[in-house]
Design a protein around this motif. Sequence first.
Motif, short mmCIF file in Angstrom:
data_model
loop_
_atom_site.label_atom_id
_atom_site.label_comp_id
_atom_site.label_asym_id
_atom_site.label_seq_id
_atom_site.Cartn_x
_atom_site.Cartn_y
_atom_site.Cartn_z
N SER A 10 8.25 -14.71 6.41
CA SER A 10 7.63 -13.79 7.36
C SER A 10 8.10 -12.36 7.10
O SER A 10 9.17 -12.12 6.53
CB SER A 10 8.00 -14.19 8.78
OG SER A 10 9.39 -14.00 9.02
N ASN A 11 7.28 -11.41 7.56
CA ASN A 11 7.67 -10.00 7.47
C ASN A 11 8.94 -9.72 8.26
O ASN A 11 9.75 -8.89 7.87
CB ASN A 11 6.54 -9.12 7.99
CG ASN A 11 5.60 -8.66 6.87
OD1 ASN A 11 5.72 -9.10 5.74
ND2 ASN A 11 4.66 -7.80 7.21
N GLN A 12 9.12 -10.43 9.36
CA GLN A 12 10.30 -10.20 10.19
C GLN A 12 11.58 -10.55 9.44
O GLN A 12 12.55 -9.78 9.46
CB GLN A 12 10.21 -11.04 11.48
CG GLN A 12 11.38 -10.79 12.44
CD GLN A 12 11.25 -11.61 13.71
OE1 GLN A 12 10.62 -12.67 13.71
NE2 GLN A 12 11.85 -11.13 14.78
N LEU A 13 11.60 -11.69 8.76
CA LEU A 13 12.78 -12.07 7.99
C LEU A 13 13.00 -11.10 6.84
O LEU A 13 14.13 -10.67 6.57
CB LEU A 13 12.61 -13.49 7.44
CG LEU A 13 13.72 -13.99 6.51
CD1 LEU A 13 15.07 -13.96 7.20
CD2 LEU A 13 13.40 -15.39 5.99
N LEU A 14 11.93 -10.72 6.16
CA LEU A 14 12.04 -9.80 5.04
C LEU A 14 12.58 -8.45 5.52
O LEU A 14 13.44 -7.84 4.86
CB LEU A 14 10.67 -9.62 4.39
CG LEU A 14 10.61 -8.94 3.03
CD1 LEU A 14 11.49 -9.65 2.02
CD2 LEU A 14 9.18 -8.87 2.53
N ARG A 15 12.10 -8.01 6.67
CA ARG A 15 12.55 -6.74 7.22
C ARG A 15 14.05 -6.78 7.55
O ARG A 15 14.79 -5.83 7.30
CB ARG A 15 11.74 -6.40 8.47
CG ARG A 15 11.93 -4.98 8.98
CD ARG A 15 11.15 -4.74 10.26
NE ARG A 15 9.75 -5.08 10.12
CZ ARG A 15 9.15 -6.12 10.72
NH1 ARG A 15 9.86 -6.95 11.49
NH2 ARG A 15 7.87 -6.34 10.55
N LEU A 101 9.38 -5.44 -6.75
CA LEU A 101 10.00 -4.46 -7.64
C LEU A 101 11.12 -3.69 -6.93
O LEU A 101 12.19 -3.45 -7.50
CB LEU A 101 8.95 -3.49 -8.17
CG LEU A 101 7.93 -4.08 -9.15
CD1 LEU A 101 6.88 -3.03 -9.52
CD2 LEU A 101 8.61 -4.62 -10.39
N LEU A 102 10.89 -3.31 -5.68
CA LEU A 102 11.91 -2.56 -4.95
C LEU A 102 13.14 -3.41 -4.67
O LEU A 102 14.28 -2.95 -4.81
CB LEU A 102 11.34 -2.01 -3.64
CG LEU A 102 10.37 -0.83 -3.79
CD1 LEU A 102 9.67 -0.54 -2.46
CD2 LEU A 102 11.11 0.42 -4.28
N ARG A 149 11.12 0.26 4.29
CA ARG A 149 9.96 0.93 4.87
C ARG A 149 8.64 0.38 4.35
O ARG A 149 7.64 0.38 5.09
CB ARG A 149 10.03 2.44 4.57
CG ARG A 149 11.14 3.18 5.32
CD ARG A 149 10.94 3.17 6.83
NE ARG A 149 9.71 3.79 7.24
CZ ARG A 149 9.60 5.07 7.62
NH1 ARG A 149 10.66 5.85 7.64
NH2 ARG A 149 8.43 5.55 8.00
N ARG A 150 8.60 -0.07 3.12
CA ARG A 150 7.35 -0.55 2.52
C ARG A 150 6.85 -1.84 3.15
O ARG A 150 5.66 -2.15 3.08
CB ARG A 150 7.51 -0.75 1.02
CG ARG A 150 7.48 0.51 0.20
CD ARG A 150 6.09 1.12 0.16
NE ARG A 150 5.16 0.31 -0.61
CZ ARG A 150 3.85 0.27 -0.41
NH1 ARG A 150 3.31 0.97 0.58
NH2 ARG A 150 3.07 -0.47 -1.17
N ILE A 151 7.75 -2.59 3.76
CA ILE A 151 7.37 -3.90 4.29
C ILE A 151 6.24 -3.79 5.31
O ILE A 151 5.32 -4.63 5.34
CB ILE A 151 8.60 -4.60 4.92
CG1 ILE A 151 9.60 -4.96 3.82
CG2 ILE A 151 8.20 -5.85 5.69
CD1 ILE A 151 10.95 -5.42 4.32
N ASP A 152 6.28 -2.78 6.14
CA ASP A 152 5.28 -2.63 7.21
C ASP A 152 4.12 -1.74 6.82
O ASP A 152 3.30 -1.37 7.66
CB ASP A 152 5.96 -2.08 8.47
CG ASP A 152 6.93 -3.08 9.08
OD1 ASP A 152 6.62 -4.28 9.07
OD2 ASP A 152 8.00 -2.65 9.53
N ALA A 284 18.25 10.50 6.46
CA ALA A 284 17.38 11.33 7.31
C ALA A 284 16.38 12.10 6.46
O ALA A 284 15.23 12.30 6.85
CB ALA A 284 18.23 12.28 8.15
N THR A 285 16.82 12.54 5.28
CA THR A 285 15.90 13.22 4.36
C THR A 285 14.79 12.28 3.91
O THR A 285 13.60 12.66 3.87
CB THR A 285 16.68 13.74 3.12
OG1 THR A 285 17.71 14.63 3.54
CG2 THR A 285 15.74 14.45 2.16
N LEU A 286 15.14 11.07 3.56
CA LEU A 286 14.14 10.09 3.14
C LEU A 286 13.16 9.78 4.27
O LEU A 286 11.96 9.59 4.03
CB LEU A 286 14.83 8.79 2.69
CG LEU A 286 15.68 8.87 1.41
CD1 LEU A 286 16.38 7.54 1.18
CD2 LEU A 286 14.83 9.24 0.21
N ALA A 287 13.67 9.74 5.50
CA ALA A 287 12.79 9.46 6.63
C ALA A 287 11.73 10.55 6.78
O ALA A 287 10.55 10.27 7.04
CB ALA A 287 13.63 9.35 7.91
#
Length: 290
Positions: A10-15, A101-102, A149-152, A284-287
């Motif tokens: 699930s996305n939740q576990l991956l997150r 890949l990430l 971040r890419r997961i969602d 914070a910069t990445l965000a």
Amino acid sequence: MDRTSRFSVSNQLLRRLALASLIANVVIVVTGGAVRLTGSGLGCPTWPRCTDDSYVATPEMGIHGAIEFGNRMLSPVLTVIALAGLLAAVRRRPRRQSLVLLSAAVLLGIAAQAVIGGITVWTSLNPSVVGLHFIASIAIITAAYAFWRRIDEPDGPVRSLVPGPLLTLTWLTAAVSAVVVLGGVLVTGSGPHAGDPESPRNGLDPERIAQVHAESVFLLVGLSVALWLALRAVNAPANAIRSAGMLVVVELGQSLIGFVQYFTGLPEVLVGAHMLGSCLVWLATLAVLW
């Protein structure tokens, strides 16, 4: 239900795995700083063994050996978390190549970081190698953040949420933030807290390099405030405005720590807090960039 769906993730576990990896890689920066700040950088004087005769610290090595060996033992923990993230990305259905890949980049980065750590010991904590050790951690944190971040987010073309000039300003701010982080590495390599009394320094004038670093911080804060105001002026998405505001707050907090530590003789606790602050500024910069 077919076998493919039965074993999907699930996305939740991956997150959760991605966030755990991100946090763990920030933590090891702080613990690595503790190794250096306690003078335990050569507590285990060789690598991959702790001594010529033992893979683990021995009682004769005292507290410095225990601290250095304890930090080394965090690498397997990071590896397990990253491997779990990679396997989860592979098992997710439908499989997304970007996530695979990430997550693989995080795992490979941790392996490379372990080798750099070994070279750091072999070179008796050469400041250039120590600096590379920190920069490698920043690179891993970047990959871990992108994975999280890419997961969602859906796959497909990237769409800018702000006008072109503001996007340019955002990239410029991110570039200066990177320069500030690199400048901090040079300042650290010129000052005390080498990790061992016999370890060399990079030969730069501490006063001069600290001044250059401070000036780059002023530039970064100015750009960040300008970006926050500009995003508000064009009614940019609320999350973009909020992220830019958080970047300014984190930078001001980090600047305060930096100035206090400088004028109080670089106490170990504040230097450690400043290392954590460097990671938070970059996150914070990445965000904002995201």
